[in-house]
Design a protein around this motif. Structure first.
Motif, short mmCIF file in Angstrom:
data_model
loop_
_atom_site.label_atom_id
_atom_site.label_comp_id
_atom_site.label_asym_id
_atom_site.label_seq_id
_atom_site.Cartn_x
_atom_site.Cartn_y
_atom_site.Cartn_z
N ILE A 209 0.71 -1.04 -0.01
CA ILE A 209 -0.02 -0.07 -0.14
C ILE A 209 0.88 1.19 0.07
O ILE A 209 1.58 1.67 1.06
CB ILE A 209 -1.00 -0.07 1.27
CG1 ILE A 209 -1.76 -1.27 1.28
CG2 ILE A 209 -1.69 1.09 1.14
CD1 ILE A 209 -2.45 -1.51 2.51
N PRO A 210 0.97 1.98 -0.90
CA PRO A 210 1.80 3.39 -1.06
C PRO A 210 1.24 4.42 -0.28
O PRO A 210 0.04 4.56 -0.36
CB PRO A 210 1.86 3.65 -2.71
CG PRO A 210 0.70 2.84 -3.27
CD PRO A 210 0.33 1.62 -2.44
N ILE A 211 2.09 5.27 0.28
CA ILE A 211 1.70 6.03 1.07
C ILE A 211 2.39 7.39 1.08
O ILE A 211 3.84 7.20 0.54
CB ILE A 211 1.72 5.78 2.68
CG1 ILE A 211 0.87 6.62 3.49
CG2 ILE A 211 3.03 5.69 3.17
CD1 ILE A 211 0.60 6.21 4.98
N ALA A 212 1.94 8.26 1.10
CA ALA A 212 3.00 9.83 1.04
C ALA A 212 2.52 10.76 2.14
O ALA A 212 1.39 10.81 2.75
CB ALA A 212 2.56 10.36 -0.31
N PRO A 213 3.39 11.59 2.57
CA PRO A 213 3.06 12.53 3.51
C PRO A 213 1.93 13.35 3.05
O PRO A 213 1.75 13.62 1.79
CB PRO A 213 4.29 13.46 3.52
CG PRO A 213 5.40 12.51 3.22
CD PRO A 213 4.76 11.56 1.97
N ALA A 214 1.18 13.92 4.17
CA ALA A 214 0.13 14.79 3.61
C ALA A 214 0.34 15.97 2.80
O ALA A 214 -0.20 16.55 2.01
CB ALA A 214 -0.46 15.43 5.03
N LYS A 215 1.98 16.46 2.96
CA LYS A 215 2.21 17.67 2.40
C LYS A 215 2.51 17.23 0.76
O LYS A 215 2.46 18.37 0.02
CB LYS A 215 3.42 18.53 3.06
CG LYS A 215 4.78 17.54 3.01
CD LYS A 215 5.77 17.97 3.58
CE LYS A 215 7.10 17.09 3.66
NZ LYS A 215 8.29 17.45 4.38
N ASP A 216 2.89 16.27 0.78
CA ASP A 216 3.14 15.62 -0.67
C ASP A 216 1.98 15.24 -1.63
O ASP A 216 1.63 15.54 -2.75
CB ASP A 216 4.07 14.49 -0.81
CG ASP A 216 5.58 14.95 -0.27
OD1 ASP A 216 5.90 16.07 -0.07
OD2 ASP A 216 6.28 14.35 -0.09
N ASP A 217 0.91 14.51 -1.12
CA ASP A 217 -0.04 13.99 -1.73
C ASP A 217 -1.29 13.45 -0.53
O ASP A 217 -1.12 12.39 -0.29
CB ASP A 217 0.31 12.84 -2.41
CG ASP A 217 -0.84 12.55 -3.47
OD1 ASP A 217 -2.13 12.71 -3.26
OD2 ASP A 217 -0.77 11.83 -4.37
N PRO A 218 -1.79 14.65 0.00
CA PRO A 218 -2.76 14.13 0.90
C PRO A 218 -4.15 13.18 0.63
O PRO A 218 -4.49 12.38 1.22
CB PRO A 218 -3.63 15.70 1.23
CG PRO A 218 -3.44 16.22 0.07
CD PRO A 218 -1.95 15.97 -0.50
N SER A 219 -4.47 13.22 -0.57
CA SER A 219 -5.36 12.16 -1.28
C SER A 219 -4.56 10.59 -1.10
O SER A 219 -5.40 9.73 -0.80
CB SER A 219 -5.85 12.51 -2.67
OG SER A 219 -4.92 12.37 -3.36
N MET A 220 -3.34 10.65 -1.37
CA MET A 220 -2.75 9.14 -1.43
C MET A 220 -2.59 8.84 0.15
O MET A 220 -2.75 7.51 0.32
CB MET A 220 -1.39 9.21 -2.05
CG MET A 220 -0.46 7.84 -1.86
SD MET A 220 0.96 7.79 -2.68
CE MET A 220 0.86 7.88 -4.17
N LEU A 221 -2.39 9.62 0.77
CA LEU A 221 -2.53 9.49 2.34
C LEU A 221 -3.82 8.98 2.77
O LEU A 221 -3.75 7.77 3.54
CB LEU A 221 -1.99 10.54 2.89
CG LEU A 221 -1.95 10.44 4.70
CD1 LEU A 221 -0.97 9.63 5.24
CD2 LEU A 221 -1.97 11.99 5.41
N GLU A 222 -4.88 9.45 2.52
CA GLU A 222 -6.14 8.97 2.92
C GLU A 222 -6.46 7.72 2.27
O GLU A 222 -6.94 6.81 3.00
CB GLU A 222 -7.30 10.27 2.60
CG GLU A 222 -7.11 11.33 3.30
CD GLU A 222 -6.99 11.09 4.69
OE1 GLU A 222 -7.77 10.39 5.50
OE2 GLU A 222 -6.18 11.68 5.61
#
Length: 626
Positions: free
Chosen positions: A502-515
């Motif tokens: 499951i890829p994840i990104a910091p909220a500052k980089d990609d908030p939609s990917m985080l959620e």
């Protein structure tokens, strides 16, 4: 003594093992005795040629698998299995009594009827044979149990084939065969009485007695789980491959090696020894797990050794008096041929044992016997096709070594096809290679990973291959939450995509990917699966733990599940770590077979799973060894 051999001292396995061993012994004793009898004394019974009669015998033995396997699968699912085994053993005694009468009357037609009945008895026993193992063995014993069954079966085939040929050739051979076969059947029944009860998987099942419609329905069961179905195709392909090779041994021994019947026995013996060796090595190479990584490893060996057998085969010898075995063994190149056959058998064991274990472990319990019955039907079909292809290619002018070459190429193509359809096999192979070449992995406390149900695994992050190492050690599939940049790295991307990371990104980089990542973690845990996270959020560049981030708390607050602390030890300074610069900047700095360890602590209740506490647990597990 290894884990698998300890099963031979336990009542839940030994009586079953002896029962199936004696059954395989008896099948081949009678079948080969009849083949030898008809090969050398056919004129006593009929005007048909020995070649036609031998092929008729093969057809009569395999026909019941098409006719009765579907019904046998239903019966095995509906009724208690140990009782069914005892009934099949009583049927075997009856068939052997009838066979004794056939020999006394010297009646060929009755001998052939008995051969058909032996095939029918084997078809009835087949679904029970493999479906009973998961009921009596723990998950970590399936590989060892299947290894013993497969190695025992091939040894029984070898001994039975030899004994049948020898006993029928001596004075009073028919009486010797009758007495031995009847004794083996009685011993098989006696051993079957010790098999523990195995409750019915589907006692309310209504049996469909139509073999055509039930066979079709059985295939539908096998296709419900794609991995199981393709594993069944893999097993059937192995029997295709093996049948092609075994059927060519007489011609190869005579025409290529210049030997007699003893040379045929030698080829069969070394092949059987290889199968037994490969099967028994599976448990050690897989750590007692159903290790799919061994399947591609096995297919590679099956192709390479078959290619070398074609390349190293002697030129065809001129007709004449067959050479004694001692002269055959002194012929240049023969020992390389024997080594190739041992290699083919060994890698065949690596290929077949994990596939059987996977079919057993991943098939639905209520339908398991019917799925195995479908497997048996496909096995029989593939062997018939192999016989037809072999006869067709030989009739077209191919030599036996060229037939081996065709088989090797086909094996490579079939393997590639299966691994493209189910990348999990290739993924497990890469993971298996990693922990058996670059590293030597030791686990401590691995039993703390729950055998079932959801949990979150948390671990320190030392290198780019941490996820692969945890994947190799875990007794269950794991989905990893992973930084999107690592997820997208060349080469590693294949591993992570196939494993369902499951890829994840910091909220500052990609908030939609985080959620999306947190949503997918919740769905995975709600489905009862394992999720692994590296709470530091980065790979260490100094060998020390970075502070655990609060994401783990968010996960367990949304889906309260146990959290399992883990620690990787010994990876700092390895090829894939960031010691003294980027990863891979110092390849093989610590050589190959570098020892590493994964330590696992007891699960932490979700209420106590705070980042600071989990970091203390992981740090304590890691200790001073980075």
């Amino acid at each position: 003594m290894s884990h698998q051999f300890s099963l031979l001292r336990q009542r839940r396995f030994l009586p079953f093992f002896l029962t199936q061993f004696l059954g395989a012994f008896n099948d081949n004793l009678y079948k080969n005795a009849l083949v030898v009898l008809l090969t050398f004394q056919a004129m006593r019974y009929t005007s048909l040629s020995p070649g036609i009669l031998v092929n008729l015998c093969a057809g009569l033995f395999i026909l019941p698998f098409f006719l009765f396997s579907a019904t046998a699968g239903q019966i095995a699912d509906k009724y208690e299995k140990s009782r069914l085994i005892r009934i099949t053993k009583l049927l075997e005694i009856g068939v052997m009594l009838l066979a004794s009468l056939a020999f006394v009357l010297d009646a060929l037609s009755l001998m052939l009827v008995c051969l058909f009945l032996m095939g029918a008895q084997s078809a009835l026993f087949g679904p029970v044979k493999y479906a009973i193992l998961p009921q009596h063995l723990a998950a970590d014993e399936l590989i060892g149990g299947n290894a013993l069954v497969e190695s025992g079966t091939f040894v029984a085939i070898l001994i039975g084939t030899l004994a049948g040929g020898v006993l029928i050739s001596v004075d009073g051979g028919s009486a010797w065969i009758s007495a031995t076969a009847l004794l083996l059947a009685i011993l098989g029944y006696v051993s079957s009485r010790g098999i523990p009860v195995a409750p019915a998987a589907s006692p309310s099942l209504r049996i469909n007695w139509n073999p055509v419609t039930e066979t079709w329905r059985g295939f539908q069961f096998t296709r419900r789980n794609r991995t199981v179905f393709l594993s069944i195709l893999g097993v059937s392909w192995f029997w295709f491959y093996g049948a092609l090779f075994l059927s060519q041994f007489p011609a190869y021994a005579k025409d290529m090696l210049g030997g007699d019947a003893h040379a045929v026995v030698l080829l069969l013996a070394v092949f059987s020894i290889g199968i037994g060796l490969g099967s028994l090595l599976c448990e050690r190479l897989s750590g007692g797990r159903v290790e799919l990584g061994l399947v591609p490893f096995g297919s590679v060996g099956l192709t390479l050794f078959a290619l070398d057998l074609w390349w190293s085969s002697p030129l065809a010898v001129a007709g004449g008096t067959p050479l004694p075995l001692t002269e055959v063994l002194s012929t240049p190149g023969v020992w390389r041929v024997l080594l190739d056959l041992v290699g083919i058998g060994t890698f065949g064991g690596f290929f077949i044992v994990p596939l059987y274990a996977l079919i057993q472990s991943r098939s639905e319990q209520a339908h398991r016997s019917r799925i195995i019955a479908g497997n048996n039907i496909l096995n029989a079909l593939f062997m018939v096709v192999a016989a037809g292809m072999g006869a067709g290619l030989l009739a077209a002018g191919f030599s036996v070594p060229q037939l081996f070459l065709v088989t090797a190429v086909l094996n490579a193509l079939v393997a590639l096809y299966i691994y493209v359809l189910v990348p999990e096999f290739a993924l497990r192979f890469l993971v298996w290679l990693l922990v058996h070449t670059v590293y030597r992995l030791r686990t401590k406390g691995i039993e703390n990973i729950p055998a079932s149900g959801p949990a979150v695994l948390v671990c320190n992050h030392v290198s780019f291959v941490d996820a692969m190492i945890i994947m190799a050690a875990s007794p269950r599939p794991v989905r990893f939450v992973m930084d999107h940049r690592i997820f997208s790295m060349p080469l590693l991307s294949f591993v992570f995509r196939v494993s369902g990371a499951i890829p994840i990104a910091p909220a500052k980089d990609d908030p939609s990917m985080l959620e999306r990542a947190f949503d997918e973690v919740a769905r995975t845990l709600e489905a009862g699966d394992l999720v692994a996270v590296f709470p530091e959020g980065r790979i260490t560049d100094n060998g020390e733990l970075y502070p655990f981030r609060p994401g783990i708390r968010r996960i367990v607050e949304r889906t309260p599940v146990p959290v399992v602390p883990m620690a990787l030890r010994g990876l700092w300074g390895s090829t894939f770590s960031r010691k003294d610069g980027p990863a891979l900047s110092h390849p093989l700095r610590r050589g190959i077979f570098s020892r590493i360890e994964l330590a696992v602590a007891a699960p932490v209740p979700p209420a106590a799973a705070h980042p600071e506490y989990l970091q203390q647990q992981v740090s304590a597990l890691r200790g001073d060894r980075r």
